[in-house]
Motif scaffolding. Structure first.
Motif, PDB file in Angstrom:
ATOM      1  N   LEU A   5       0.826  -1.197   0.000  1.00 37.94           N
ATOM      2  CA  LEU A   5       0.000   0.000   0.000  1.00 37.94           C
ATOM      3  C   LEU A   5       0.864   1.252   0.000  1.00 37.94           C
ATOM      4  O   LEU A   5       1.873   1.311   0.707  1.00 37.94           O
ATOM      5  N   PHE A   6       0.460   2.225  -0.771  1.00 35.64           N
ATOM      6  CA  PHE A   6       1.040   3.559  -0.697  1.00 35.64           C
ATOM      7  C   PHE A   6      -0.067   4.483  -0.223  1.00 35.64           C
ATOM      8  O   PHE A   6      -1.149   4.526  -0.819  1.00 35.64           O
ATOM      9  N   ILE A   7       0.191   5.187   0.867  1.00 39.37           N
ATOM     10  CA  ILE A   7      -0.785   6.079   1.466  1.00 39.37           C
ATOM     11  C   ILE A   7      -0.250   7.499   1.377  1.00 39.37           C
ATOM     12  O   ILE A   7       0.839   7.791   1.865  1.00 39.37           O
ATOM     13  N   TRP A  39       3.474   7.283   2.773  1.00 43.29           N
ATOM     14  CA  TRP A  39       3.970   6.083   3.445  1.00 43.29           C
ATOM     15  C   TRP A  39       3.849   4.876   2.522  1.00 43.29           C
ATOM     16  O   TRP A  39       2.927   4.797   1.710  1.00 43.29           O
ATOM     17  N   TYR A  40       4.758   3.926   2.709  1.00 42.97           N
ATOM     18  CA  TYR A  40       4.623   2.588   2.145  1.00 42.97           C
ATOM     19  C   TYR A  40       4.288   1.668   3.308  1.00 42.97           C
ATOM     20  O   TYR A  40       4.918   1.754   4.372  1.00 42.97           O
ATOM     21  N   VAL A  41       3.293   0.790   3.116  1.00 38.34           N
ATOM     22  CA  VAL A  41       2.920  -0.171   4.154  1.00 38.34           C
ATOM     23  C   VAL A  41       2.714  -1.535   3.510  1.00 38.34           C
ATOM     24  O   VAL A  41       1.970  -1.659   2.536  1.00 38.34           O
ATOM     25  N   ASN A  42       3.353  -2.556   4.062  1.00 35.94           N
ATOM     26  CA  ASN A  42       3.084  -3.930   3.673  1.00 35.94           C
ATOM     27  C   ASN A  42       2.059  -4.444   4.674  1.00 35.94           C
ATOM     28  O   ASN A  42       2.359  -4.556   5.861  1.00 35.94           O
ATOM     29  N   SER A  43       0.846  -4.709   4.197  1.00 34.25           N
ATOM     30  CA  SER A  43      -0.280  -4.914   5.107  1.00 34.25           C
ATOM     31  C   SER A  43      -1.191  -6.056   4.676  1.00 34.25           C
ATOM     32  O   SER A  43      -1.370  -6.284   3.477  1.00 34.25           O
ATOM     33  N   VAL A  66      -5.189   5.925  -1.009  1.00 32.39           N
ATOM     34  CA  VAL A  66      -4.508   4.660  -0.725  1.00 32.39           C
ATOM     35  C   VAL A  66      -4.463   3.856  -2.015  1.00 32.39           C
ATOM     36  O   VAL A  66      -5.513   3.523  -2.576  1.00 32.39           O
ATOM     37  N   ALA A  67      -3.264   3.569  -2.481  1.00 32.37           N
ATOM     38  CA  ALA A  67      -3.085   2.758  -3.686  1.00 32.37           C
ATOM     39  C   ALA A  67      -2.505   1.405  -3.280  1.00 32.37           C
ATOM     40  O   ALA A  67      -1.532   1.342  -2.528  1.00 32.37           O
ATOM     41  N   ASN A  68      -3.123   0.351  -3.771  1.00 31.65           N
ATOM     42  CA  ASN A  68      -2.644  -1.003  -3.515  1.00 31.65           C
ATOM     43  C   ASN A  68      -1.966  -1.487  -4.791  1.00 31.65           C
ATOM     44  O   ASN A  68      -2.622  -1.811  -5.776  1.00 31.65           O
ATOM     45  N   THR A  69      -0.642  -1.526  -4.768  1.00 37.48           N
ATOM     46  CA  THR A  69       0.086  -1.913  -5.974  1.00 37.48           C
ATOM     47  C   THR A  69       0.084  -3.422  -6.190  1.00 37.48           C
ATOM     48  O   THR A  69       0.408  -3.872  -7.281  1.00 37.48           O
ATOM     49  N   THR A  75      -8.255   3.647  -3.551  1.00 30.36           N
ATOM     50  CA  THR A  75      -9.433   4.295  -2.994  1.00 30.36           C
ATOM     51  C   THR A  75      -8.995   5.606  -2.366  1.00 30.36           C
ATOM     52  O   THR A  75      -7.794   5.798  -2.120  1.00 30.36           O
ATOM     53  N   TRP A  76      -9.940   6.493  -2.155  1.00 31.69           N
ATOM     54  CA  TRP A  76      -9.575   7.811  -1.634  1.00 31.69           C
ATOM     55  C   TRP A  76     -10.703   8.372  -0.807  1.00 31.69           C
ATOM     56  O   TRP A  76     -11.854   7.928  -0.880  1.00 31.69           O
TER      57      TRP A  76
END
Length: 93
Positions: A5-7, A39-43, A66-69, A75-76
């Motif tokens: 995820l990129f937030i 932020w980058y999050v591995n979730s 929030v982008a899920n690569t 989504t926003w």
């Protein structure tokens, strides 16, 4: 499944508690702050679930994307309508 995820966010309400925002992001998983508002999050959470969590700590004046690569989805929250339309027109082209 774990998601990349990129937030990104823009806080326009000075009453938003930055420490609560940071804690919310960090609670999503293994996180790294890339710059002040990204932020980058591995979730294990997906983009919608992450945005729902963020919605609990930001105001309606604030913008969150929030982008899920992993799944090529996004989504926003509170994005200006013309920008939302543009994203929808060009996502997954």
């Amino acid at each position: 499944m774990w998601n990349n995820l990129f937030i990104s966010y823009e806080i326009n309400n000075s009453e938003v508690d930055q420490s609560k925002l940071t804690s919310a992001i960090e609670s999503l998983g293994n996180s790294t702050q890339l710059h002040e508002n990204c932020w980058y999050v591995n979730s294990p959470k997906n983009a919608s679930e992450a945005a729902d969590l963020m919605n609990r700590v930001v105001s309606e004046d604030d913008i969150v994307i929030v982008a899920n690569t992993t799944t090529d989805s996004a989504t926003w929250l509170n994005l200006e309508e013309k920008r939302e339309i543009r994203l929808k027109q060009n996502w997954k082209r």
